[in-house]
Design a protein around this motif. Structure first.
Motif, PDB file in Angstrom:
ATOM      1  N   ALA A   1       0.855  -1.192   0.000  1.00 47.38           N
ATOM      2  CA  ALA A   1       0.000   0.000   0.000  1.00 47.38           C
ATOM      3  C   ALA A   1       0.889   1.240   0.000  1.00 47.38           C
ATOM      4  O   ALA A   1       2.073   1.161   0.321  1.00 47.38           O
ATOM      5  N   ALA A   2       0.275   2.388  -0.377  1.00 46.52           N
ATOM      6  CA  ALA A   2       1.081   3.594  -0.586  1.00 46.52           C
ATOM      7  C   ALA A   2       0.574   4.779   0.231  1.00 46.52           C
ATOM      8  O   ALA A   2      -0.608   4.864   0.564  1.00 46.52           O
ATOM      9  N   CYS A   3       1.496   5.688   0.542  1.00 47.59           N
ATOM     10  CA  CYS A   3       1.120   6.933   1.202  1.00 47.59           C
ATOM     11  C   CYS A   3       2.016   8.061   0.699  1.00 47.59           C
ATOM     12  O   CYS A   3       3.108   7.805   0.183  1.00 47.59           O
ATOM     13  N   PHE A   4       1.500   9.284   0.821  1.00 42.31           N
ATOM     14  CA  PHE A   4       2.200  10.483   0.326  1.00 42.31           C
ATOM     15  C   PHE A   4       2.466  11.453   1.476  1.00 42.31           C
ATOM     16  O   PHE A   4       1.644  11.580   2.389  1.00 42.31           O
ATOM     17  N   ALA A   5       3.564  12.179   1.368  1.00 48.37           N
ATOM     18  CA  ALA A   5       3.787  13.307   2.286  1.00 48.37           C
ATOM     19  C   ALA A   5       4.627  14.339   1.553  1.00 48.37           C
ATOM     20  O   ALA A   5       5.379  14.000   0.630  1.00 48.37           O
TER      21      ALA A   5
ATOM     22  N   ALA B   1       7.484  14.751   5.712  1.00 47.74           N
ATOM     23  CA  ALA B   1       8.313  13.543   5.702  1.00 47.74           C
ATOM     24  C   ALA B   1       8.678  13.114   7.124  1.00 47.74           C
ATOM     25  O   ALA B   1       8.612  11.921   7.455  1.00 47.74           O
ATOM     26  N   THR B   2       9.047  14.067   7.973  1.00 44.99           N
ATOM     27  CA  THR B   2       9.426  13.658   9.343  1.00 44.99           C
ATOM     28  C   THR B   2       8.217  13.089  10.084  1.00 44.99           C
ATOM     29  O   THR B   2       8.348  12.144  10.856  1.00 44.99           O
ATOM     30  N   ASN B   3       7.029  13.658   9.842  1.00 40.99           N
ATOM     31  CA  ASN B   3       5.831  13.102  10.482  1.00 40.99           C
ATOM     32  C   ASN B   3       5.581  11.649  10.075  1.00 40.99           C
ATOM     33  O   ASN B   3       4.979  10.886  10.813  1.00 40.99           O
TER      34      ASN B   3
ATOM     35  N   GLY C   1       7.525  14.315  -1.291  1.00 41.07           N
ATOM     36  CA  GLY C   1       7.998  15.419  -2.123  1.00 41.07           C
ATOM     37  C   GLY C   1       9.317  15.918  -1.544  1.00 41.07           C
ATOM     38  O   GLY C   1       9.574  15.774  -0.343  1.00 41.07           O
ATOM     39  N   GLN C   2      10.155  16.484  -2.414  1.00 40.35           N
ATOM     40  CA  GLN C   2      11.422  17.047  -1.942  1.00 40.35           C
ATOM     41  C   GLN C   2      11.599  18.402  -2.631  1.00 40.35           C
ATOM     42  O   GLN C   2      11.000  18.662  -3.685  1.00 40.35           O
ATOM     43  N   VAL C   3      12.408  19.249  -2.038  1.00 37.06           N
ATOM     44  CA  VAL C   3      12.677  20.551  -2.663  1.00 37.06           C
ATOM     45  C   VAL C   3      13.358  20.306  -4.018  1.00 37.06           C
ATOM     46  O   VAL C   3      13.928  19.240  -4.250  1.00 37.06           O
TER      47      VAL C   3
END
Ligand SMILES: Cc1ncc(C[n+]2csc(CCOP(=O)(O)OP(=O)(O)O)c2C)c(N)n1
Length: 565
Positions: free
Chosen positions: A67-71, A77-79, A99-101
């Protein structure tokens, strides 16, 4: 076709069979959300990224599928990290996409930049920092292959925003990533295993999460029945054996029955399947199965000999091994050993005093009131152990629990995932008043999605398991384990848009039944005695046979408990 990286990633997730993604959008993953909005994927807007990770786990744990999740980057990401670490310790296949800068800003302390790749190395099975949209064609199938192959686990894909926006020509989409075929068990090892079983007088099966992951419960049951081998399981192994099977002794370990501890103490051949000799299961390792030779089968070679050196072992899929082994083993009755096991069951099984208020009795009642195909999601603390002891778990993947990491806050979002993945089955969440608060914001998500989740809060006004340890091992010095404020959780649930009921001791049976009746979402705030302890309990550093089985007698210290088993 021309696509940007974000649309490509969404397309690849769909090709993996992903239907639901949980997460929260932010600056660094907005292109992904834009693409998601134009896709068939269902997005569940959680209220904290940790809950998104646990939701994905609820899907994966209840179905066996990834299964997948997004942040988003930085705090998103830290959460997420706790849920990822949790999946790592319990070997749960999830793929987290962060996501990343933009690539050009990485390493500049840009807004919401953290080194997600670096921070997630120790808590993932594998992780990727994607440098170009074209890389996604390889990375996404590879992430799923890795999450599902061998010992499952979490994989993280960190995608800079410019990679999400970059446009590329894609001629052909790759095949979805699938689990590698597991290594074949060695025939010579299986033959030796059959010989050792035939020669043993008191063999014992010790089974855990690896059996669930490989789907080998039928094979374990068949081996136990054919050769008269009793079974103990870990917390992660509940459901492998039917609770009423005469050869099943239950869960072993810190809060397992003394019957399991004595059986492990007596066995001359411990057959360890899909387990890792976790300290909560073994107690002091020196006192664990001291008379036994050990056979250890596990798909993860790194687990073999990590804690206890086996006499015979194989790094292989448990199901494949047992399928073949069951054709090799000689049938046996082992009537003497079975009689000893029956005596242990009779004398040292978990017992509940009749007193109505014991939370074990409440757990049994809740189970009796729940449909038999319900999925149970439990939190962390005393209520978790009462659930493990008293909820009759009949099938694997129906008892969801944070075993290795013990993350308070697990049950509600994992229950959401189970409800989304199993829309025809009710989900019962058993939580404590401490654990509930860790992810209470998810009541909003449950109400918004009208999920059939029935939350039972076993409310003792304390961080109960902490209070218990302070009582038993810290001279009754209760520091920071009592809640002075007593929120009205039923009213809070109603405020979030679901039904809410408060039940006080002594419970009215009809009221309890009525509150649980019908579809969720509903929250039941159920009073339980404030100072009830979970027994047995193995004191830190002690062997399982030294478990305390009742409150210590006044004037005696620590482990010198009075047995009521
Ligand atoms: C995130 C997190 N923080 C702290 C702990 C340590 N801890 C383990 S059990 C427990 C108490 C849990 O209290 P509650 O949810 O009310 O359950 P109870 O033990 O009262 O049934 C705590 C604080 C933990 N396991 N997870």
């Amino acid at each position: 076709m021309q696509l940007n990286g974000a649309s490509l990633l969404i397309e690849l997730l769909q090709r993996q069979g992903i239907e639901i993604v949980a997460g929260i959008p932010g600056g660094a993953n907005l292109p992904l959300y834009d693409a998601l909005g134009r896709s068939r994927l269902r997005h569940v807007l959680v209220r904290h990224e940790q809950a998104g990770g646990f939701l994905a786990q609820g899907i994966a744990r209840s179905t066996g599928n990834a299964a997948a999740c997004f942040a988003t980057s930085g705090p998103g990401a830290t959460n997420l990290l706790t849920a990822i670490a949790d999946a790592k310790l319990d070997s749960i296949p999830i793929v987290a996409v962060t996501g990343q800068v933009p690539t050009g800003l990485i390493g500049t302390d840009a807004f919401q930049e953290v080194d997600t790749y670096g921070m997630s190395i120790p808590v993932t099975k594998h992780n990727f920092l994607v440098r170009s949209a074209a890389e996604l064609l390889e990375v996404v199938p590879e992430a799923f292959r890795l999450a599902l192959s061998g010992r499952p686990g979490p994989v993280l894909i960190d995608v800079p925003k410019d990679v999400q926006n970059a446009r590329i020509d894609v001629e052909r989409l790759p095949e979805p990533g699938t689990a590698d075929a597991p290594p074949e068990p060695d025939g010579a090892v299986l033959a030796a295993m059959a010989r050792m079983i035939a020669a043993a007088e008191r063999p014992l099966l010790y089974v855990g999460g690896g059996v669930v992951a490989s789907g080998a419960e039928e094979e374990v049951r068949a081996l136990s029945a054919a050769c008269g081998i009793p079974v103990v399981c870990t917390l992660m192994g509940l459901g492998i054996m039917p609770p009423e099977d005469a050869g099943f002794l239950g869960m072993l370990g810190m809060h397992g029955s003394l019957a399991t501890a004595h059986a492990v103490d007596r066995t001359d051949l411990l057959i360890a399947l899909g387990v890792r000799f976790d300290d909560r299961a073994t107690g002091a390792i020196a006192g664990f199965a001291p008379r036994a030779r050990v056979i250890h089968l596990d798909i993860d070679e790194a687990e073999i000999g990590k804690i206890r050196r086996p006499d015979l072992s194989a790094g292989c899929d448990v199901k494949r091994a047992l399928k073949r082994l069951n054709r090799l083993v000689a049938r046996a009755e082992r009537s003497e050993w079975r009689a000893e096991i029956q005596a242990l069951r009779a004398g040292h099984s978990l017992a509940l005093r009749e007193e109505e208020s014991h939370p074990g009795n409440l757990v049994r009642r809740l189970a009796a009131l729940s449909p038999s195909d319900a999925v149970v999601s439990v939190d962390v603390g005393q209520h978790q152990m009462w659930a493990a002891q008293w909820w009759p778990v009949r099938r694997t993947r129906t008892f969801l629990t944070s075993g290795g990491l013990g993350s308070m806050g697990f049950s509600v979002p994992a229950g959401m995932g189970a409800a989304l993945a199993n829309p025809d089955r009710p989900v019962i969440v058993l939580t404590g008043d401490g654990s509930l608060l860790i992810n209470i914001q998810e009541l909003a998500t449950i109400a918004e999605n009208n999920l059939d989740v029935r939350i039972c809060v076993l409310n003792n006004g304390h961080l109960g398991l902490v209070r218990q340890q302070q009582e038993l091992f810290y001279g009754e010095r209760y520091v920071a384990s009592r809640f002075e404020s007593r929120p009205d959780y039923a009213a809070i649930a109603r405020g979030f848009g679901m039904r809410g009921h408060t039940l006080r001791l002594p419970y009215d049976e009809a009221e309890l039944g009525a509150a649980l009746e019908g579809r969720g979402p509903v929250l039941l705030d159920i009073e339980v005695p404030e100072t009830q302890n979970v027994y047995p309990m193995v004191p830190p550093g002690k062997s399982n046979v030294e478990a305390i089985t009742d409150a210590p007698v006044a004037g005696t210290a620590g482990a010198a408990g009075r047995s009521r088993a």
